[in-house]
Design a protein around this motif. Structure first.
Motif, short mmCIF file in Angstrom:
data_model
loop_
_atom_site.label_atom_id
_atom_site.label_comp_id
_atom_site.label_asym_id
_atom_site.label_seq_id
_atom_site.Cartn_x
_atom_site.Cartn_y
_atom_site.Cartn_z
N PRO A 158 7.08 -0.10 -4.12
CA PRO A 158 8.02 0.83 -3.49
C PRO A 158 8.22 2.10 -4.31
CG PRO A 158 9.21 -1.00 -4.51
CD PRO A 158 7.75 -1.33 -4.61
N HIS A 159 8.00 3.24 -3.69
CA HIS A 159 8.26 4.55 -4.29
C HIS A 159 7.55 4.75 -5.63
CE1 HIS A 159 12.22 5.09 -1.80
NE2 HIS A 159 11.11 5.06 -1.06
N CYS A 160 6.32 4.29 -5.73
CA CYS A 160 5.54 4.51 -6.96
C CYS A 160 4.88 5.89 -6.93
CB CYS A 160 4.48 3.43 -7.11
SG CYS A 160 5.13 1.82 -7.59
N GLY A 161 4.47 6.36 -8.09
CA GLY A 161 3.76 7.62 -8.17
C GLY A 161 2.39 7.51 -7.52
N LYS A 180 -9.48 -7.15 1.14
CA LYS A 180 -8.63 -8.28 0.75
C LYS A 180 -7.25 -7.82 0.29
CE LYS A 180 -12.35 -11.44 -0.54
NZ LYS A 180 -13.52 -10.59 -0.29
N MET A 181 -6.96 -6.54 0.41
CA MET A 181 -5.71 -5.98 -0.07
C MET A 181 -4.78 -5.58 1.07
SD MET A 181 -7.14 -3.37 -3.01
CE MET A 181 -5.72 -2.32 -2.72
N VAL A 182 -3.49 -5.73 0.82
CA VAL A 182 -2.44 -5.11 1.62
C VAL A 182 -1.54 -4.37 0.65
CG1 VAL A 182 -0.39 -5.53 3.05
CG2 VAL A 182 -2.48 -6.80 3.48
N VAL A 183 -1.19 -3.13 0.97
CA VAL A 183 -0.35 -2.33 0.09
C VAL A 183 0.93 -1.94 0.84
CG1 VAL A 183 -0.16 -0.22 -1.28
CG2 VAL A 183 -2.37 -1.40 -1.12
N ILE A 184 2.07 -2.35 0.29
CA ILE A 184 3.37 -1.94 0.81
C ILE A 184 3.93 -0.91 -0.16
CG2 ILE A 184 5.69 -2.68 1.45
CD1 ILE A 184 4.56 -5.48 1.94
N GLY A 185 4.02 0.32 0.28
CA GLY A 185 4.47 1.39 -0.62
C GLY A 185 4.57 2.70 0.13
N ASP A 231 9.98 6.57 3.83
CA ASP A 231 8.56 6.89 3.64
C ASP A 231 7.75 5.68 3.18
OD1 ASP A 231 6.46 8.83 3.77
OD2 ASP A 231 6.44 8.90 1.59
N THR A 232 8.20 4.49 3.54
CA THR A 232 7.49 3.26 3.15
C THR A 232 6.67 2.75 4.33
OG1 THR A 232 9.25 2.67 1.60
CG2 THR A 232 7.76 0.91 2.27
#
Length: 274
Positions: A158-161, A180-185, A231-232
């Motif tokens: 969450p809210h990473c650079g 194989k990835m899911v990205v929540i951000g 913005d997530t």
């Protein structure tokens, strides 16, 4: 800190935001899991068989309410990596993001023992709390450069650079790994809209190149959690989209260095060079 944390969890659990966000995540993960279970002769012709046939293991899963969906992962054992929570002992936003993470693990049937977390800002007290909660606190600043190692992995960031997302993509820059990835951000589409094209392509090239190879579902926006999850989005990388990218997409795999990048929103590993 325990009492405020529990209140954050309960408030989140009964909110319209949580039910809508969970629906968004499960919709994405169902498609993602179907991809992982693709039978021989279809997607496996391009990338090798992605089906995982190990038996289900134990899970730290609490029973969900009848109204809530719970993801059925079957034989696919998901792992979770969390970067950038911040100081949840003193920050309400970070505390809500931690509460969301723990609910996410429950509903996606990911044992807490299969969740790794890291933030260079964690205090010793926060590390102790996280250990008590049953997640594993990484001891090294990976700068997001973690390989999925062929294992289905949800990255909660969450809210990473932007550099952290770029580093993660670089480390897994191959169709079989990205699939194989899911990205929540932060929304990748949002990054594309906010950054000048030349800046995105120069400093965050892996984010720029993957835009045509992903599916993105935005989190719902509610006034109660606007500052916490604005913005997530949930991102996953369909194999069919990845293999249709130009072949030169995969040629360059140069490690990002950000030498002349201004406003770099990442804390570098102090063991590395400047």
């Amino acid at each position: 800190m325990t009492t405020p944390f529990l209140l954050n969890r309960e408030d989140l659990l009964i909110s319209d935001f949580w039910s809508s966000a969970l629906e968004t995540i499960i919709k994405c993960l169902r498609n993602y899991l179907e991809q992982l279970k693709a039978p021989a002769g279809t997607l496996s012709e391009a990338l090798g068989n992605l089906y995982l046939d190990s038996s289900p293991g134990e899970s730290d899963v609490a029973a969900g309410s009848p109204q809530e969906e719970t993801l059925v992962t079957g034989s696919c054992h998901l792992k979770c990596v969390c970067y950038g929570l911040g100081n949840f002992a003193t920050c309400v936003i970070a505390r809500n993001q931690l509460a969301f993470l723990l609910l996410l693990l429950e509903k996606c049937q990911i044992p807490r023992s299969h969740c790794w977390v890291y933030d260079p800002l964690f205090s010793q007290l926060e590390i102790a709390v996280l250990n008590t909660l049953g997640v594993t606190v990484l001891s090294e600043n990976e700068e997001g450069k973690r390989s999925v190692r062929g294992e289905p992995t949800v990255f909660y960031m969450p809210h990473c650079g932007t550099a952290l997302y770029n580093n993660l993509l670089w480390r897994n820059w191959a169709a079989d790994a990205l699939s194989k990835m899911v990205v929540i951000g932060n929304s990748f589409r949002g990054l594309e809209e906010r950054l000048l094209t030349r800046i995105l392509q120069k400093h965050y090239p892996y984010v720029a190149k993957v835009l045509e190879g992903l599916e993105e579902l935005e989190f719902p926006q509610t006034s109660q959690y606007m500052d916490i999850f604005n913005d997530t989005a949930v991102h996953w990388f369909p194999v069919q989209k990845l293999i249709q990218l130009p072949t030169d997409t995969w040629v360059s795999r140069e490690e990002p260095d950000y030498q002349d990048c201004e406003d770099l929103e990442i804390i570098r590993n102090k063991t590395e060079g400047p």
